[in-house]
Design an enzyme around this catalytic site. Sequence first.
Site, PDB file in Angstrom:
ATOM      1  N   GLU A 197      56.925  47.729  61.108  1.00  0.00           N
ATOM      2  CA  GLU A 197      55.695  48.491  61.405  1.00  0.00           C
ATOM      3  C   GLU A 197      54.563  47.669  60.836  1.00  0.00           C
ATOM      4  O   GLU A 197      54.409  47.557  59.621  1.00  0.00           O
ATOM      5  CB  GLU A 197      55.771  49.892  60.781  1.00  0.00           C
ATOM      6  CG  GLU A 197      54.706  50.833  61.329  1.00  0.00           C
ATOM      7  CD  GLU A 197      53.430  50.821  60.517  1.00  0.00           C
ATOM      8  OE1 GLU A 197      52.474  50.139  60.971  1.00  0.00           O
ATOM      9  OE2 GLU A 197      53.375  51.444  59.457  1.00  0.00           O
ATOM     10  N   CYS A 213      46.780  51.067  58.694  1.00  0.00           N
ATOM     11  CA  CYS A 213      47.170  50.239  59.836  1.00  0.00           C
ATOM     12  C   CYS A 213      46.666  50.832  61.146  1.00  0.00           C
ATOM     13  O   CYS A 213      46.468  50.108  62.119  1.00  0.00           O
ATOM     14  CB  CYS A 213      48.680  50.082  59.867  1.00  0.00           C
ATOM     15  SG  CYS A 213      49.577  51.646  59.831  1.00  0.00           S
ATOM     16  N   GLY A 271      53.932  46.475  56.806  1.00  0.00           N
ATOM     17  CA  GLY A 271      52.954  45.570  56.217  1.00  0.00           C
ATOM     18  C   GLY A 271      52.282  44.729  57.282  1.00  0.00           C
ATOM     19  O   GLY A 271      52.181  45.132  58.445  1.00  0.00           O
ATOM     20  N   SER A 272      51.835  43.558  56.898  1.00  0.00           N
ATOM     21  CA  SER A 272      51.065  42.707  57.807  1.00  0.00           C
ATOM     22  C   SER A 272      51.968  42.041  58.849  1.00  0.00           C
ATOM     23  O   SER A 272      53.161  41.827  58.627  1.00  0.00           O
ATOM     24  CB  SER A 272      50.329  41.625  57.019  1.00  0.00           C
ATOM     25  OG  SER A 272      51.231  40.655  56.516  1.00  0.00           O
ATOM     26  N   THR A 273      51.366  41.688  59.967  1.00  0.00           N
ATOM     27  CA  THR A 273      52.098  40.994  61.022  1.00  0.00           C
ATOM     28  C   THR A 273      52.555  39.620  60.546  1.00  0.00           C
ATOM     29  O   THR A 273      53.655  39.162  60.895  1.00  0.00           O
ATOM     30  CB  THR A 273      51.216  40.865  62.272  1.00  0.00           C
ATOM     31  OG1 THR A 273      50.888  42.189  62.743  1.00  0.00           O
ATOM     32  CG2 THR A 273      51.921  40.118  63.388  1.00  0.00           C
ATOM     33  N   LEU A 274      51.738  38.961  59.733  1.00  0.00           N
ATOM     34  CA  LEU A 274      52.096  37.650  59.202  1.00  0.00           C
ATOM     35  C   LEU A 274      53.392  37.717  58.398  1.00  0.00           C
ATOM     36  O   LEU A 274      54.310  36.913  58.602  1.00  0.00           O
ATOM     37  CB  LEU A 274      50.964  37.121  58.321  1.00  0.00           C
ATOM     38  CG  LEU A 274      51.214  35.776  57.623  1.00  0.00           C
ATOM     39  CD1 LEU A 274      51.357  34.667  58.658  1.00  0.00           C
ATOM     40  CD2 LEU A 274      50.087  35.455  56.643  1.00  0.00           C
ATOM     41  N   VAL A 275      53.489  38.676  57.482  1.00  0.00           N
ATOM     42  CA  VAL A 275      54.701  38.817  56.675  1.00  0.00           C
ATOM     43  C   VAL A 275      55.857  39.323  57.534  1.00  0.00           C
ATOM     44  O   VAL A 275      57.010  38.922  57.334  1.00  0.00           O
ATOM     45  CB  VAL A 275      54.456  39.753  55.475  1.00  0.00           C
ATOM     46  CG1 VAL A 275      55.743  39.985  54.689  1.00  0.00           C
ATOM     47  CG2 VAL A 275      53.381  39.163  54.560  1.00  0.00           C
ATOM     48  N   GLY A 276      55.568  40.178  58.496  1.00  0.00           N
ATOM     49  CA  GLY A 276      56.602  40.672  59.394  1.00  0.00           C
ATOM     50  C   GLY A 276      57.322  39.544  60.118  1.00  0.00           C
ATOM     51  O   GLY A 276      58.545  39.570  60.306  1.00  0.00           O
ATOM     52  N   GLU A 305      42.456  42.469  61.970  1.00  0.00           N
ATOM     53  CA  GLU A 305      42.598  43.649  61.122  1.00  0.00           C
ATOM     54  C   GLU A 305      41.914  43.378  59.780  1.00  0.00           C
ATOM     55  O   GLU A 305      42.267  42.432  59.080  1.00  0.00           O
ATOM     56  CB  GLU A 305      44.072  43.977  60.908  1.00  0.00           C
ATOM     57  CG  GLU A 305      44.287  45.243  60.101  1.00  0.00           C
ATOM     58  CD  GLU A 305      45.759  45.590  59.936  1.00  0.00           C
ATOM     59  OE1 GLU A 305      46.110  46.766  60.086  1.00  0.00           O
ATOM     60  OE2 GLU A 305      46.557  44.671  59.661  1.00  0.00           O
ATOM     61  N   LYS A 315      62.124  47.643  47.883  1.00  0.00           N
ATOM     62  CA  LYS A 315      61.086  46.974  47.104  1.00  0.00           C
ATOM     63  C   LYS A 315      59.733  47.632  47.364  1.00  0.00           C
ATOM     64  O   LYS A 315      59.203  47.556  48.470  1.00  0.00           O
ATOM     65  CB  LYS A 315      60.966  45.488  47.457  1.00  0.00           C
ATOM     66  CG  LYS A 315      60.002  44.733  46.520  1.00  0.00           C
ATOM     67  CD  LYS A 315      59.587  43.392  47.063  1.00  0.00           C
ATOM     68  CE  LYS A 315      58.276  43.454  47.808  1.00  0.00           C
ATOM     69  NZ  LYS A 315      57.105  43.775  46.943  1.00  0.00           N
TER      70      LYS A 315
END
Length: 501
Positions: free
Chosen positions: A269, A303, A246-251, A400, A193
């Site tokens: 990552e 990043c 991507g972001s840590t939140l989505v990770g 960030e 995606k």
Amino acid sequence: MPSVFTHEFNTPVYKGKISFDTGLFINGQFVDGSDGTTIDVVNPTDGKVITSVSEGTPKDVDLAVDAAEKAFETTWGLNCPGNKRGLLLNKLAALMEEHTDELAALEALDNGKTFNIARHGDVSAAIDCIRYFAGWADKISGRVMETSEEKFTYTRHEPIGVVGQIIPWNFPLVMFAWKIGPALATGNTVVLKPSEITPLTAIRMCHLAQEAGFPPGVLNVVTGYGSTVGSAISSHMRIHKVAFTGSTLVGRKIMEAAAKSNLKNVTLELGGKSPNIIFDDADLEQAVHWAMLGVFFNQGQCCIAGSRIFVQEGIYDEFLKRFTEKSRSIKVGDPFTPDTFQGPQVSKIQYERVMGYIESGKKEGAKVHIGGERHGSDGYYIQPTIFLDTNPDMRIVKEEIFGPVSVVIKFKDEEDVVRQANDTVYGLAAAVFTKDVKRAIATAHKLKAGTVWVNCYGLANPNTPFGGYKQSGIGREMGEYALANYTEVKAVNVNLGLKMM
């Protein structure tokens, strides 16, 4: 039938016409999404719609997994020797090279980065990555273990199967290459995606993969939103590995979905708040140059951005003077103008997010040294911004930002700066500037970061692992280390005459 995107570039740096299908790429064909809906792709220089691409759904992810499973069991995986996989990857790299200008133009068009940087940086790096992993395709090997003359014991490194991959909008083509390179080289099939904000180069790469001769189902690309397509990939019971940048939140959400579904293998990552440390004895000219690149490159949407610049007190004033001059000289403007260095932020949402951080810095008492405002009246441009007089509790120091915003912080000695540098939940990257090699190495070893640069910033090579400590991620991409993310180790024990006890 999917719509066809046609666009004619008539710019100072690139002139040419492009035309290609913008459907989902499933089982070697471009198709509409199951619901027949589309997603608008917006030009960040003016906020106008460039084109629309097909919108995928969880049902389309199912179809892509079906195709990927079939390919893995018939034409790819252990049914396709490594030398053939390598040959196809090399063909893909050659086609990318042939279409370098077109790929760079697409990258600049929907992302906002400059054409020249996309051409000489992003496209070149993506080609190098694909070629690097093409070389690994026939070198995936196990080991023979010494046991006894009655036993033969060895290991095999086998492909996992169908893997899911979710890539971000800041380096669309590079991230596409970083993900598919090791996955395809090791024999996996892919359901990927791209970001719905910057899908054009991923879709174009599917045409090139088709031309290169990859069997249907080996590479599948489903454009769509994270809440639908991304969620479906993360929780799919027949996808056995997911890789996300991507972001840590989505990770965290992806890791949770992977755990709650089939406990799939995860590579993440994620974000960073990287320190750039400049000691008194640094070459100031070089330190200023790399510090500028470290934080303002790609509109600050990196990043690894060196957004916390620590400068030793003995050279602080002179560094700040030079860094200010260098930052003021940055040309902000049209990505297709030859001397532009900084284009717009990728989207209205990202623009507003960055401006929100700038306002937060002002309200919390930091001093805007330069910038801090919108650039121009059209598009999503932001002035290169430097904050001074910060404290460690400010959001602009801790979080960030992902924009052209830096903080410059004075430090006393090595112990002081290492403590401040490591005072973050992230650990993706860091840099040290000094002429003292012993101090450079000692400091690098004390920094809790996956990558440390010495007297440079942001340099990357396909043979060098990349990933973070702490909340900056799990696992490593690139280099030989990346291969482990996409293989399972099987131990085989053969009885050559061992008798029962």
